[in-house]
Motif scaffolding. Structure first.
Motif, PDB file in Angstrom:
ATOM      1  N   VAL A 124     -24.265 124.194  -2.464  1.00 21.88           N
ATOM      2  CA  VAL A 124     -24.696 125.238  -3.399  1.00 21.88           C
ATOM      3  C   VAL A 124     -23.476 125.899  -4.039  1.00 21.88           C
ATOM      4  CG1 VAL A 124     -25.820 127.496  -3.596  1.00 21.88           C
ATOM      5  CG2 VAL A 124     -26.902 125.677  -2.254  1.00 21.88           C
ATOM      6  N   ASP A 125     -22.483 126.235  -3.225  1.00 32.38           N
ATOM      7  CA  ASP A 125     -21.267 126.876  -3.738  1.00 32.38           C
ATOM      8  C   ASP A 125     -20.561 125.980  -4.749  1.00 32.38           C
ATOM      9  OD1 ASP A 125     -21.635 129.143  -2.210  1.00 32.38           O
ATOM     10  OD2 ASP A 125     -20.354 128.463  -0.569  1.00 32.38           O
ATOM     11  N   ASP A 126     -20.422 124.686  -4.425  1.00 33.46           N
ATOM     12  CA  ASP A 126     -19.766 123.751  -5.344  1.00 33.46           C
ATOM     13  C   ASP A 126     -20.525 123.661  -6.665  1.00 33.46           C
ATOM     14  OD1 ASP A 126     -17.798 123.187  -3.535  1.00 33.46           O
ATOM     15  OD2 ASP A 126     -18.452 121.140  -3.101  1.00 33.46           O
ATOM     16  N   THR A 127     -21.830 123.558  -6.586  1.00 35.41           N
ATOM     17  CA  THR A 127     -22.650 123.391  -7.794  1.00 35.41           C
ATOM     18  C   THR A 127     -22.499 124.601  -8.728  1.00 35.41           C
ATOM     19  OG1 THR A 127     -24.249 122.080  -6.519  1.00 35.41           O
ATOM     20  CG2 THR A 127     -24.963 122.908  -8.658  1.00 35.41           C
ATOM     21  N   VAL A 128     -22.547 125.792  -8.158  1.00 35.45           N
ATOM     22  CA  VAL A 128     -22.373 126.999  -8.958  1.00 35.45           C
ATOM     23  C   VAL A 128     -20.969 127.063  -9.556  1.00 35.45           C
ATOM     24  CG1 VAL A 128     -22.273 129.529  -8.875  1.00 35.45           C
ATOM     25  CG2 VAL A 128     -24.111 128.307  -7.699  1.00 35.45           C
ATOM     26  N   ARG A 129     -19.961 126.743  -8.742  1.00 36.38           N
ATOM     27  CA  ARG A 129     -18.576 126.807  -9.205  1.00 36.38           C
ATOM     28  C   ARG A 129     -18.307 125.827 -10.351  1.00 36.38           C
ATOM     29  NH1 ARG A 129     -14.524 123.560  -7.751  1.00 36.38           N
ATOM     30  NH2 ARG A 129     -15.680 122.761  -5.932  1.00 36.38           N
ATOM     31  N   LEU A 130     -18.890 124.646 -10.272  1.00 36.10           N
ATOM     32  CA  LEU A 130     -18.618 123.614 -11.274  1.00 36.10           C
ATOM     33  C   LEU A 130     -19.465 123.750 -12.544  1.00 36.10           C
ATOM     34  CD1 LEU A 130     -18.334 120.569  -8.840  1.00 36.10           C
ATOM     35  CD2 LEU A 130     -16.455 121.679 -10.082  1.00 36.10           C
ATOM     36  N   LEU A 131     -20.696 124.225 -12.399  1.00 35.86           N
ATOM     37  CA  LEU A 131     -21.598 124.245 -13.553  1.00 35.86           C
ATOM     38  C   LEU A 131     -21.785 125.624 -14.184  1.00 35.86           C
ATOM     39  CD1 LEU A 131     -24.444 121.772 -12.464  1.00 35.86           C
ATOM     40  CD2 LEU A 131     -22.204 121.304 -13.504  1.00 35.86           C
ATOM     41  N   ALA A 132     -21.703 126.656 -13.369  1.00 36.86           N
ATOM     42  CA  ALA A 132     -21.939 128.006 -13.918  1.00 36.86           C
ATOM     43  C   ALA A 132     -20.613 128.693 -14.213  1.00 36.86           C
ATOM     44  CB  ALA A 132     -22.769 128.817 -12.918  1.00 36.86           C
ATOM     45  N   LYS A 133     -19.819 128.063 -15.038  1.00 35.17           N
ATOM     46  CA  LYS A 133     -18.472 128.584 -15.349  1.00 35.17           C
ATOM     47  C   LYS A 133     -18.570 129.754 -16.341  1.00 35.17           C
ATOM     48  CE  LYS A 133     -16.441 123.990 -14.744  1.00 35.17           C
ATOM     49  NZ  LYS A 133     -15.702 122.889 -15.389  1.00 35.17           N
ATOM     50  N   TYR A 173     -17.701 115.337 -12.157  1.00 34.04           N
ATOM     51  CA  TYR A 173     -16.974 116.057 -11.111  1.00 34.04           C
ATOM     52  C   TYR A 173     -17.046 115.295  -9.794  1.00 34.04           C
ATOM     53  CZ  TYR A 173     -17.958 119.677 -14.572  1.00 34.04           C
ATOM     54  OH  TYR A 173     -18.084 120.375 -15.746  1.00 34.04           O
ATOM     55  N   GLU A 174     -15.876 115.007  -9.210  1.00 36.33           N
ATOM     56  CA  GLU A 174     -15.872 114.400  -7.883  1.00 36.33           C
ATOM     57  C   GLU A 174     -15.998 115.516  -6.847  1.00 36.33           C
ATOM     58  OE1 GLU A 174     -13.350 111.381  -4.953  1.00 36.33           O
ATOM     59  OE2 GLU A 174     -12.642 111.767  -6.999  1.00 36.33           O
ATOM     60  N   GLU A 220     -24.864  97.441 -16.045  1.00 34.56           N
ATOM     61  CA  GLU A 220     -26.007  97.337 -16.947  1.00 34.56           C
ATOM     62  C   GLU A 220     -26.892  98.588 -16.882  1.00 34.56           C
ATOM     63  OE1 GLU A 220     -24.216  93.572 -16.166  1.00 34.56           O
ATOM     64  OE2 GLU A 220     -25.138  94.977 -14.723  1.00 34.56           O
ATOM     65  N   ILE A 221     -26.908  99.208 -15.717  1.00 34.23           N
ATOM     66  CA  ILE A 221     -27.751 100.385 -15.512  1.00 34.23           C
ATOM     67  C   ILE A 221     -27.098 101.654 -16.057  1.00 34.23           C
ATOM     68  CG2 ILE A 221     -28.769 101.887 -13.726  1.00 34.23           C
ATOM     69  CD1 ILE A 221     -30.299  99.323 -14.147  1.00 34.23           C
ATOM     70  N   LEU A 222     -25.783 101.687 -16.093  1.00 38.99           N
ATOM     71  CA  LEU A 222     -25.070 102.911 -16.469  1.00 38.99           C
ATOM     72  C   LEU A 222     -25.588 103.586 -17.745  1.00 38.99           C
ATOM     73  CD1 LEU A 222     -21.309 102.176 -15.629  1.00 38.99           C
ATOM     74  CD2 LEU A 222     -22.847 103.794 -14.509  1.00 38.99           C
ATOM     75  N   PRO A 223     -25.833 102.855 -18.831  1.00 39.56           N
ATOM     76  CA  PRO A 223     -26.298 103.524 -20.059  1.00 39.56           C
ATOM     77  C   PRO A 223     -27.660 104.191 -19.915  1.00 39.56           C
ATOM     78  CG  PRO A 223     -25.434 101.328 -20.566  1.00 39.56           C
ATOM     79  CD  PRO A 223     -25.573 101.415 -19.079  1.00 39.56           C
ATOM     80  N   GLN A 224     -28.415 103.837 -18.862  1.00 37.41           N
ATOM     81  CA  GLN A 224     -29.743 104.418 -18.662  1.00 37.41           C
ATOM     82  C   GLN A 224     -29.714 105.732 -17.873  1.00 37.41           C
ATOM     83  OE1 GLN A 224     -32.654 101.509 -17.191  1.00 37.41           O
ATOM     84  NE2 GLN A 224     -31.299  99.853 -17.868  1.00 37.41           N
ATOM     85  N   ILE A 225     -28.529 106.111 -17.395  1.00 45.58           N
ATOM     86  CA  ILE A 225     -28.427 107.350 -16.621  1.00 45.58           C
ATOM     87  C   ILE A 225     -28.476 108.535 -17.577  1.00 45.58           C
ATOM     88  CG2 ILE A 225     -26.976 108.727 -15.083  1.00 45.58           C
ATOM     89  CD1 ILE A 225     -25.883 106.149 -13.930  1.00 45.58           C
ATOM     90  N   ASP A 226     -29.614 109.144 -17.640  1.00 42.85           N
ATOM     91  CA  ASP A 226     -29.845 110.271 -18.554  1.00 42.85           C
ATOM     92  C   ASP A 226     -29.501 111.577 -17.856  1.00 42.85           C
ATOM     93  OD1 ASP A 226     -31.969 109.538 -16.862  1.00 42.85           O
ATOM     94  OD2 ASP A 226     -33.396 110.758 -17.995  1.00 42.85           O
ATOM     95  N   ALA A 227     -28.240 111.967 -17.918  1.00 46.49           N
ATOM     96  CA  ALA A 227     -27.798 113.184 -17.250  1.00 46.49           C
ATOM     97  C   ALA A 227     -26.708 113.860 -18.074  1.00 46.49           C
ATOM     98  CB  ALA A 227     -27.277 112.863 -15.858  1.00 46.49           C
ATOM     99  N   ASP A 228     -26.746 115.179 -18.080  1.00 47.41           N
ATOM    100  CA  ASP A 228     -25.735 115.960 -18.788  1.00 47.41           C
ATOM    101  C   ASP A 228     -24.483 116.148 -17.942  1.00 47.41           C
ATOM    102  OD1 ASP A 228     -27.469 116.964 -21.192  1.00 47.41           O
ATOM    103  OD2 ASP A 228     -28.687 117.378 -19.408  1.00 47.41           O
ATOM    104  N   TYR A 229     -24.674 116.102 -16.619  1.00 45.77           N
ATOM    105  CA  TYR A 229     -23.557 116.263 -15.678  1.00 45.77           C
ATOM    106  C   TYR A 229     -23.663 115.190 -14.610  1.00 45.77           C
ATOM    107  CZ  TYR A 229     -23.476 120.920 -17.781  1.00 45.77           C
ATOM    108  OH  TYR A 229     -23.435 121.960 -18.673  1.00 45.77           O
ATOM    109  N   ILE A 230     -22.498 114.737 -14.132  1.00 45.21           N
ATOM    110  CA  ILE A 230     -22.464 113.723 -13.076  1.00 45.21           C
ATOM    111  C   ILE A 230     -21.582 114.215 -11.935  1.00 45.21           C
ATOM    112  CG2 ILE A 230     -21.788 111.378 -12.433  1.00 45.21           C
ATOM    113  CD1 ILE A 230     -22.348 110.514 -15.299  1.00 45.21           C
TER     114      ILE A 230
END
Length: 333
Positions: free
Chosen positions: A324-333, A305-306, A261-271
Motif C-alpha cells: 500500500v505504501d509503495d503504491t501511494v508513493r509511486l502513483l499519488a505523487k 516501476y520496479e 505477442e501479448i505485450l501490446p494487449q496489456i491495457d494499463a496506464d501504469y506497470i
C-alpha cells in the motif's frame, strides 16, 4: 342402642384408615418428586462439570478447512506454521521455526525472526523426524497441498494439525482464524481495523491522483513472465483493496502468461515490475530491450516501476501494508 354405637365407631375407624392412606400416598408422591428433582439437578450439575473439566483439560475442539476435527491447546506456545510467519508476527507470536528457500527466509521479516531457526522447504516439508526436534504443540499448514501424500497423518501424530485450504487466498479471513486458534482474537481484530484504515486513507489519495486508471503487475521469474491477477498476493492489494483498474487479460484469472505477442494487449496506464527472488533478471533484460516493449504506452510515458519482490510476493498484513505504501508513493505523487 349398642348397634347404633357400634356402627358409629366402625364408620369412624374406616374414616381414619382412609385418611391415613391418603396421607401415606401424598407423602410418597412428595418423596418421589423430591428424588426426581434431585436427580435432574445432579444431571445438570454433571453437565456443567463436564464443560468445566473440558476447559480445565487445556484443550478445545475445532474443525479445520479440510474437515479434520482436532483438539487444539487453549494456549498453544510452540507453533510451526511455514509461510504464515507474517501473520504470526502481526499477532505477536514467534514460531519455533521459519520457512526458507535454501538459507533464505522471508527477507522483509528477518529483523523480527532473527532468532528463529530456518527450515529449508525448497524440497518440500520437513520429515516428521526433523519436525519432532522442534517439539511443536500446534502445527498449522497454510495450504491443502501441504497436507497431501500422508503428511497430515504423520504430522497429526506429533501435534494437533490445522490445515487451511489456501490461507493466502484471503489474508483477512486466515488472520482471523489464526487469532482464534492462538488465543489472539483481539490482536487480529485490531490489526485488521488498522489495515482497513490504512487502505481507506490510501484510496482517498489514489482516487484524486489516478482515479479510473489501470495498473498491470508483471512478474519476471526463472520459468517465465506472467501478468498477475487480482485474487491473491499483491494483485489482491492493488486491485481489490485499493480498487485500481485491472487489465482485461486477467479480469477473471489468477494470472496470464506474457510473451512478446501479448505485450501490446496489456491495457494499463501504469506497470509494476517484479523480479521474483532475483531469478527473473534474464527475462527482464531480454523483454525490455525489445522494441515491442518500448512501444507500450505506459513504457513510453515513463510509468513503469520496479517494486521490491521481498514483500510484493509476501503473504500477510505486514507485506500488504508495505505494498500500500509503495503504491501511494509511486502513483499519488
Amino acid at each position: 342402642m349398642f348397634r347404633t354405637a357400634f356402627k358409629a365407631w366402625t364408620l369412624a375407624l374406616l374414616c381414619c384408615v382412609l385418611i391415613g392412606s391418603l396421607l401415606t400416598a401424598c407423602s410418597s408422591n412428595m418423596e418421589n418428586s423430591m428424588k426426581t428433582s434431585e436427580q435432574q439437578s445432579a444431571i445438570s450439575t454433571a453437565s456443567v462439570s463436564g464443560e468445566k473439566s473440558s476447559e480445565l483439560s487445556g484443550e478445545r475442539m475445532v474443525i479445520d478447512e479440510l474437515g479434520h476435527e482436532i483438539k487444539v491447546p487453549v494456549e498453544p506456545k510452540r507453533i510451526f506454521a511455514p509461510n504464515l510467519e507474517d501473520s504470526l508476527i502481526k499477532l505477536g507470536v514467534k514460531p519455533v521455526a521459519q520457512w526458507s528457500n535454501g538459507n533464505r527466509g522471508h527477507d522483509y521479516l528477518q529483523e523480527e525472526l532473527k532468532d528463529v531457526p530456518k527450515i529449508d522447504l525448497s524440497g518440500g516439508l520437513p520429515s516428521p523426524e526433523v519436525l519432532m526436534t522442534y517439539n511443536p504443540d500446534l502445527i498449522i499448514l497454510h495450504t491443502a497441498t501441504f497436507a497431501q501424500n500422508g503428511t497430515y497423518e504423520s504430522y497429526s501424530k506429533i501435534a494437533p494439525t490445522y490445515v487451511f485450504n489456501n490461507a493466502s487466498g484471503n489474508i483477512e479471513k486466515s488472520l482471523t482464524i489464526l487469532g482464534e486458534l492462538l488465543g489472539k482474537s483481539n490482536e487480529a481484530d485490531n490489526a485488521l481495523q488498522a489495515y482497513q484504515q490504512k487502505v481507506n486513507n490510501a484510496k482517498e489519495k489514489l482516487d484524486k491522483a489516478v482515479g479510473g486508471k489501470k495498473v498491470a503487475i508483471i512478474r519476471f521469474a526463472a520459468k517465465g513472465v506472467s501478468l498477475m491477477g487480482g485474487k491473491y498476493l499483491c494483485g489482491y492489494v492493488v486491485h481489490e483493496n485499493l480498487g485500481l483498474g485491472i487489465s482485461r487479460l486477467v479480469e477473471k484469472k489468477n494470472s496470464a502468461n506474457v510473451s512478446l505477442e501479448i505485450l501490446p494487449q496489456i491495457d494499463a496506464d501504469y506497470i509494476f515490475v517484479i523480479n521474483a527472488y532475483g531469478q527473473g533478471t534474464g527475462h527482464m533484460k531480454e523483454m525490455m530491450k525489445n522494441p515491442i516493449w518500448k512501444n507500450i504506452p505506459a513504457v513510453k510515458q515513463g510509468q513503469v516501476y520496479e517494486v521490491d519482490n521481498k514483500y510484493w510476493l509476501g503473504s500477510g498484513l505486514i507485506a500488504y501494508e508495505k505494498i500500500v505504501d509503495d503504491t501511494v508513493r509511486l502513483l499519488a505523487k
